[in-house]
Design a protein around this motif. Structure first.
Motif, mmCIF file in Angstrom:
data_model
loop_
_atom_site.group_PDB
_atom_site.id
_atom_site.type_symbol
_atom_site.label_atom_id
_atom_site.label_comp_id
_atom_site.label_asym_id
_atom_site.label_seq_id
_atom_site.Cartn_x
_atom_site.Cartn_y
_atom_site.Cartn_z
ATOM 1 N N ASN A 188 -64.416 -23.553 89.933
ATOM 2 C CA ASN A 188 -63.187 -24.243 90.287
ATOM 3 C C ASN A 188 -61.969 -23.788 89.482
ATOM 4 O OD1 ASN A 188 -64.381 -25.844 92.276
ATOM 5 N ND2 ASN A 188 -65.069 -27.319 90.758
ATOM 6 N N ARG A 189 -62.137 -22.776 88.651
ATOM 7 C CA ARG A 189 -61.011 -22.288 87.857
ATOM 8 C C ARG A 189 -60.010 -21.542 88.738
ATOM 9 N NH1 ARG A 189 -64.319 -18.930 83.423
ATOM 10 N NH2 ARG A 189 -65.327 -18.277 85.341
ATOM 11 N N THR A 190 -58.738 -21.632 88.358
ATOM 12 C CA THR A 190 -57.702 -20.872 89.057
ATOM 13 C C THR A 190 -57.925 -19.393 88.782
ATOM 14 O OG1 THR A 190 -56.141 -22.688 88.804
ATOM 15 C CG2 THR A 190 -55.206 -20.523 89.248
ATOM 16 N N ASP A 191 -57.902 -18.591 89.830
ATOM 17 C CA ASP A 191 -58.089 -17.149 89.679
ATOM 18 C C ASP A 191 -56.980 -16.601 88.773
ATOM 19 O OD1 ASP A 191 -57.678 -14.204 90.451
ATOM 20 O OD2 ASP A 191 -59.560 -14.719 91.459
ATOM 21 N N PRO A 192 -57.311 -15.675 87.864
ATOM 22 C CA PRO A 192 -56.295 -15.139 86.951
ATOM 23 C C PRO A 192 -55.051 -14.589 87.651
ATOM 24 C CG PRO A 192 -58.456 -14.502 86.193
ATOM 25 C CD PRO A 192 -58.649 -15.160 87.537
ATOM 26 N N ILE A 193 -55.189 -14.018 88.851
ATOM 27 C CA ILE A 193 -54.002 -13.479 89.522
ATOM 28 C C ILE A 193 -53.106 -14.585 90.062
ATOM 29 C CG2 ILE A 193 -55.099 -11.292 90.083
ATOM 30 C CD1 ILE A 193 -55.205 -12.315 93.026
ATOM 31 N N GLU A 194 -53.581 -15.814 90.096
ATOM 32 C CA GLU A 194 -52.783 -16.945 90.554
ATOM 33 C C GLU A 194 -52.111 -17.700 89.407
ATOM 34 O OE1 GLU A 194 -55.123 -19.438 93.102
ATOM 35 O OE2 GLU A 194 -55.859 -17.726 94.244
ATOM 36 N N ILE A 195 -52.388 -17.298 88.184
ATOM 37 C CA ILE A 195 -51.776 -17.944 87.022
ATOM 38 C C ILE A 195 -50.403 -17.332 86.792
ATOM 39 C CG2 ILE A 195 -51.957 -18.333 84.528
ATOM 40 C CD1 ILE A 195 -55.040 -18.217 84.923
ATOM 41 N N ILE A 196 -49.385 -18.180 86.861
ATOM 42 C CA ILE A 196 -48.001 -17.743 86.667
ATOM 43 C C ILE A 196 -47.423 -18.496 85.470
ATOM 44 C CG2 ILE A 196 -45.692 -17.611 87.695
ATOM 45 C CD1 ILE A 196 -47.705 -15.934 89.228
ATOM 46 N N ALA A 197 -46.899 -17.756 84.515
ATOM 47 C CA ALA A 197 -46.284 -18.357 83.326
ATOM 48 C C ALA A 197 -44.782 -18.142 83.416
ATOM 49 C CB ALA A 197 -46.852 -17.725 82.058
ATOM 50 N N ARG A 198 -44.043 -19.213 83.688
ATOM 51 C CA ARG A 198 -42.584 -19.112 83.778
ATOM 52 C C ARG A 198 -42.008 -18.993 82.367
ATOM 53 N NH1 ARG A 198 -40.055 -21.337 88.737
ATOM 54 N NH2 ARG A 198 -41.750 -21.592 90.224
ATOM 55 N N VAL A 199 -41.602 -17.788 82.040
ATOM 56 C CA VAL A 199 -41.028 -17.505 80.722
ATOM 57 C C VAL A 199 -39.762 -16.700 80.958
ATOM 58 C CG1 VAL A 199 -41.391 -16.393 78.494
ATOM 59 C CG2 VAL A 199 -43.318 -17.470 79.657
ATOM 60 N N ARG B 257 -39.271 -17.835 92.545
ATOM 61 C CA ARG B 257 -38.007 -18.381 93.055
ATOM 62 C C ARG B 257 -37.576 -19.573 92.220
ATOM 63 N NH1 ARG B 257 -36.924 -17.378 98.725
ATOM 64 N NH2 ARG B 257 -35.622 -19.242 98.691
ATOM 65 N N GLN B 258 -36.273 -19.712 92.096
ATOM 66 C CA GLN B 258 -35.710 -20.882 91.438
ATOM 67 C C GLN B 258 -34.401 -21.215 92.148
ATOM 68 O OE1 GLN B 258 -35.635 -21.168 87.084
ATOM 69 N NE2 GLN B 258 -33.427 -21.382 87.248
ATOM 70 N N GLN B 259 -34.173 -22.509 92.364
ATOM 71 C CA GLN B 259 -32.909 -22.918 92.959
ATOM 72 C C GLN B 259 -31.825 -22.913 91.898
ATOM 73 O OE1 GLN B 259 -33.329 -26.612 95.245
ATOM 74 N NE2 GLN B 259 -32.698 -25.306 96.931
ATOM 75 N N VAL B 260 -30.650 -22.430 92.283
ATOM 76 C CA VAL B 260 -29.523 -22.333 91.376
ATOM 77 C C VAL B 260 -28.326 -23.009 92.037
ATOM 78 C CG1 VAL B 260 -27.975 -20.742 90.177
ATOM 79 C CG2 VAL B 260 -30.379 -20.158 90.465
ATOM 80 N N ALA B 261 -27.627 -23.830 91.264
ATOM 81 C CA ALA B 261 -26.437 -24.516 91.770
ATOM 82 C C ALA B 261 -25.216 -23.626 91.603
ATOM 83 C CB ALA B 261 -26.233 -25.823 91.027
ATOM 84 N N ILE B 262 -24.380 -23.618 92.631
ATOM 85 C CA ILE B 262 -23.118 -22.886 92.584
ATOM 86 C C ILE B 262 -22.002 -23.927 92.476
ATOM 87 C CG2 ILE B 262 -21.602 -21.262 93.767
ATOM 88 C CD1 ILE B 262 -24.362 -20.093 93.023
ATOM 89 N N VAL B 263 -21.260 -23.873 91.398
ATOM 90 C CA VAL B 263 -20.180 -24.818 91.135
ATOM 91 C C VAL B 263 -18.864 -24.171 91.557
ATOM 92 C CG1 VAL B 263 -18.997 -26.118 89.325
ATOM 93 C CG2 VAL B 263 -21.468 -25.797 89.207
ATOM 94 N N PHE C 157 -34.526 -14.948 92.077
ATOM 95 C CA PHE C 157 -35.778 -14.681 91.378
ATOM 96 C C PHE C 157 -35.531 -14.762 89.878
ATOM 97 C CE2 PHE C 157 -36.761 -12.436 95.382
ATOM 98 C CZ PHE C 157 -37.928 -13.110 95.695
ATOM 99 N N VAL C 158 -36.445 -15.429 89.160
ATOM 100 C CA VAL C 158 -36.371 -15.531 87.708
ATOM 101 C C VAL C 158 -37.659 -14.977 87.098
ATOM 102 C CG1 VAL C 158 -34.771 -17.486 87.726
ATOM 103 C CG2 VAL C 158 -37.229 -17.909 87.718
ATOM 104 N N HIS C 159 -37.637 -14.742 85.807
ATOM 105 C CA HIS C 159 -38.751 -14.113 85.110
ATOM 106 C C HIS C 159 -39.987 -15.014 84.994
ATOM 107 C CE1 HIS C 159 -36.007 -10.916 84.090
ATOM 108 N NE2 HIS C 159 -37.008 -10.257 83.545
ATOM 109 N N ALA C 160 -41.120 -14.370 85.045
ATOM 110 C CA ALA C 160 -42.408 -15.027 84.831
ATOM 111 C C ALA C 160 -43.406 -13.944 84.423
ATOM 112 C CB ALA C 160 -42.885 -15.727 86.099
#
Length: 117
Positions: free
Chosen positions: A3-14, A71-77, A104-107
């Motif tokens: 039941n472990r998450t497959d290593p290729i599905e692990i995403i670290a948002r850094v 992906r990340q949502q970004v606000a436009i002021v 797109f942001v880093h991970a």
């Protein structure tokens, strides 16, 4: 059944500012937390490019990378409006020219190292 998450599905948002070393460490932490036995084969956190290092996970090798991936949502002021003032207006239900877009942001993530036979 595993039941472990497959290593290729692990995403670290850094973030990019935190750097490849931190991205590599966070990814390793997340993989260990999922229950995987991870051995670091090599690191390349000081080298140019998006490669952080190679790990062995229970007999299979993976390349850990750090680049724009999620992906990340970004606000436009609107021009001339202070970000904090815009956020206060938004919290009160006033959009006042505020708009949203995605970028797109880093991970950090793992890619399998597949060797030709």
């Amino acid at each position: 059944m595993d039941n472990r998450t497959d290593p290729i599905e692990i995403i670290a948002r850094v973030s990019e500012q935190d750097g490849k070393q931190r991205a590599f460490e966070v990814w390793l932490h997340k993989a260990n937390k999922e229950g995987w036995s991870v051995t670091v084969e090599s690191t390349s956190v000081d080298a140019p490019g998006d490669e952080c290092g190679v790990v062995d996970i229970e007999g299979l090798k993976y390349q850990i990378r750090h680049a724009r991936r999620v992906r990340q949502q970004v606000a436009i002021v609107p021009a001339g409006q202070h970000l904090i003032a815009a956020a206060v207006k938004l919290s009160l239900g006033e959009s006042d020219g505020f708009s949203w877009t995605s970028e797109f942001v880093h991970a950090a993530w793992a890619e399998p190292v597949i060797e030709d036979d």
